[in-house]
Scaffold this motif. Structure first.
Motif, PDB file in Angstrom:
ATOM      1  N   ASN A  50       0.484  -0.932   0.426  1.00 54.63           N
ATOM      2  CA  ASN A  50       0.035  -0.372  -0.243  1.00 54.63           C
ATOM      3  C   ASN A  50       0.374   1.801  -0.134  1.00 54.63           C
ATOM      4  N   ALA A  76       0.965   4.440  -2.514  1.00 53.41           N
ATOM      5  CA  ALA A  76       0.290   5.378  -2.342  1.00 53.41           C
ATOM      6  C   ALA A  76       1.447   6.460  -2.662  1.00 53.41           C
ATOM      7  N   GLU A 112      -4.094  11.411  -3.621  1.00 52.10           N
ATOM      8  CA  GLU A 112      -4.314  10.712  -2.133  1.00 52.10           C
ATOM      9  C   GLU A 112      -4.437   9.934  -1.960  1.00 52.10           C
ATOM     10  N   THR A 113      -3.847   9.157  -0.818  1.00 52.38           N
ATOM     11  CA  THR A 113      -4.378   7.876  -0.785  1.00 52.38           C
ATOM     12  C   THR A 113      -2.705   7.230   0.542  1.00 52.38           C
ATOM     13  N   SER A 114      -3.445   6.653   0.836  1.00 54.68           N
ATOM     14  CA  SER A 114      -2.456   6.104   2.349  1.00 54.68           C
ATOM     15  C   SER A 114      -2.603   4.707   2.936  1.00 54.68           C
ATOM     16  N   TRP A 150      -5.399   3.619   5.193  1.00 54.05           N
ATOM     17  CA  TRP A 150      -7.198   4.252   3.672  1.00 54.05           C
ATOM     18  C   TRP A 150      -7.711   3.814   3.526  1.00 54.05           C
ATOM     19  N   ILE A 151      -6.728   3.077   2.787  1.00 50.61           N
ATOM     20  CA  ILE A 151      -6.638   1.531   2.000  1.00 50.61           C
ATOM     21  C   ILE A 151      -6.957   0.540   2.198  1.00 50.61           C
ATOM     22  N   ARG A 211     -10.503   0.802   4.167  1.00 50.42           N
ATOM     23  CA  ARG A 211     -11.775   0.351   3.810  1.00 50.42           C
ATOM     24  C   ARG A 211     -11.869  -0.799   3.450  1.00 50.42           C
ATOM     25  N   ARG A 262      -8.936   6.063  -6.726  1.00 52.83           N
ATOM     26  CA  ARG A 262      -7.900   5.681  -5.830  1.00 52.83           C
ATOM     27  C   ARG A 262      -9.385   4.950  -5.160  1.00 52.83           C
ATOM     28  N   THR A 263     -10.676   4.818  -5.744  1.00 52.45           N
ATOM     29  CA  THR A 263     -10.955   4.267  -5.182  1.00 52.45           C
ATOM     30  C   THR A 263     -11.338   2.498  -5.424  1.00 52.45           C
ATOM     31  N   VAL A 278      -6.385   0.690  -5.774  1.00 52.18           N
ATOM     32  CA  VAL A 278      -5.957  -0.002  -4.949  1.00 52.18           C
ATOM     33  C   VAL A 278      -6.333  -1.203  -4.311  1.00 52.18           C
TER      34      VAL A 278
END
Length: 326
Positions: A21, A25, A34-36, A39-40, A43, A159-160, A163
């Protein structure tokens, strides 16, 4: 005497490239997205996934998994009389990926070979189809493979979705047996939900019309998935005249840990009886269930004589379950 379709060998293969991840990212950050890791993972339950190199196709991954299944089964590959490959990411529009696998495995007996497309439900659909061929008496040894290179159809500006998915392949060898194997299966589809999970592009005049990338309405998929997976699992159990407490292992499609846990809870199964590989594999579509099955067989969790319930849900909208005895 009833002839069952029984799994006599399993195999799997992941491309060597493991993408965490954090690495993903950083790649997305370079594009201003932006993601992290947090965050991944929070969810989806995904920590890493494997991606194939550009010159590696679904057939290449499928062959690796198949070779391991054939070795585990201890069968002469020329005795295989049917090959079914479940994939949404074939090497070509045609010939089929299954035909390529036949050629690359050196199977020269002119056995039947075809692809099956039911996206993330594909392996369950293929397993059920193979079961029918064996029970009819027309075939004795069927190679069933789920293989995907979903990294090729990801939109890295979204990003949704980008990942969530990984590449890989899993395979099983089914053989005619007097001992119980596949006990029951159930399959369904509802085309009214085609828009919530799809790749809406197509080829016309040599050009791609529409988008060639995966599109998903995550909330809609989540809501529908939890509902239909519970129903189809109970349908498969009822067909075999069994109850959920007789299931030793649940292997759900490895899409999202929350969907997986929700399904187990609805069935009254404790988390320790669910095989989960989504944290390391991501969502590998048709490959996810056989990848998880092979891992659990090889590490000794799944043993001969145990009851295994598999269930998958995917674009189409498709869903299915299969109950089997190892």
């Amino acid at each position: 005497m009833t002839s069952y379709a029984k799994i006599i060998g399993t195999g799997s293969y992941l491309p060597p490239r493991r993408v965490t991840n954090q690495e993903l990212a950083e790649q997305l950050a370079a594009k201003g997205i932006e993601t992290s890791d947090e965050w991944i993972f929070s969810r989806s339950g995904i920590a890493a996934r494997h991606w194939a190199e550009p010159d590696v196709g679904s057939s290449d991954l499928a062959v690796k998994a198949a070779e391991r299944a054939i070795e585990a089964a201890g069968i002469d590959r020329q005795a295989i009389d049917l090959i079914i490959v479940a994939t949404s990411t074939p090497d070509f529009i045609f010939p089929s990926t299954a035909s390529l696998v036949q050629q690359k495995l050196g199977i020269t007996n002119q056995c039947a070979a075809f692809d099956l497309q039911a996206v993330c439900s594909g392996f369950v659909y293929a397993l059920s189809t193979a079961d029918k061929f064996i029970r009819s008496g027309s075939h004795k040894n069927v190679l069933v493979i789920g293989a995907e290179v979903f990294s090729r159809i990801l939109d890295f500006n979204d990003r949704t979705t980008c990942v969530l998915f990984g590449d890989g392949a899993g395979a099983v060898l089914l053989s005619a047996s007097d001992e119980p194997g596949i006990l029951s299966s159930a399959m369904h589809a509802d085309g009214s939900h085609v828009d919530i999970l799809c790749v809406p592009g197509n080829i016309s005049g040599g050009n791609i019309v529409g988008s060639p990338f995966l599109h998903m309405d995550g909330q809609a998929v989540f809501k529908l998935a939890v509902t239909v997976l519970d129903k189809v699992a109970r349908e498969a159990l009822a067909a075999a005249e069994m109850s959920a407490d007789q299931v030793d292992w649940l292997i759900p499609h490895q899409a999202n840990i929350r969907i997986m846990q929700g399904t187990a809870r609805k069935l009254g199964l404790p988390a320790e009886r669910m095989v989960a590989t989504v944290h390391e594999h991501g969502n590998t579509s048709a490959a996810s269930i056989p990848l998880a099955l092979d891992e659990a067989v090889r590490d000794g969790r799944i043993r001969p004589g145990q009851n295994v319930l598999m269930e998958g849900v995917g674009g189409g909208f498709t869903w299915g379950a299969a109950l089997l005895r190892m």
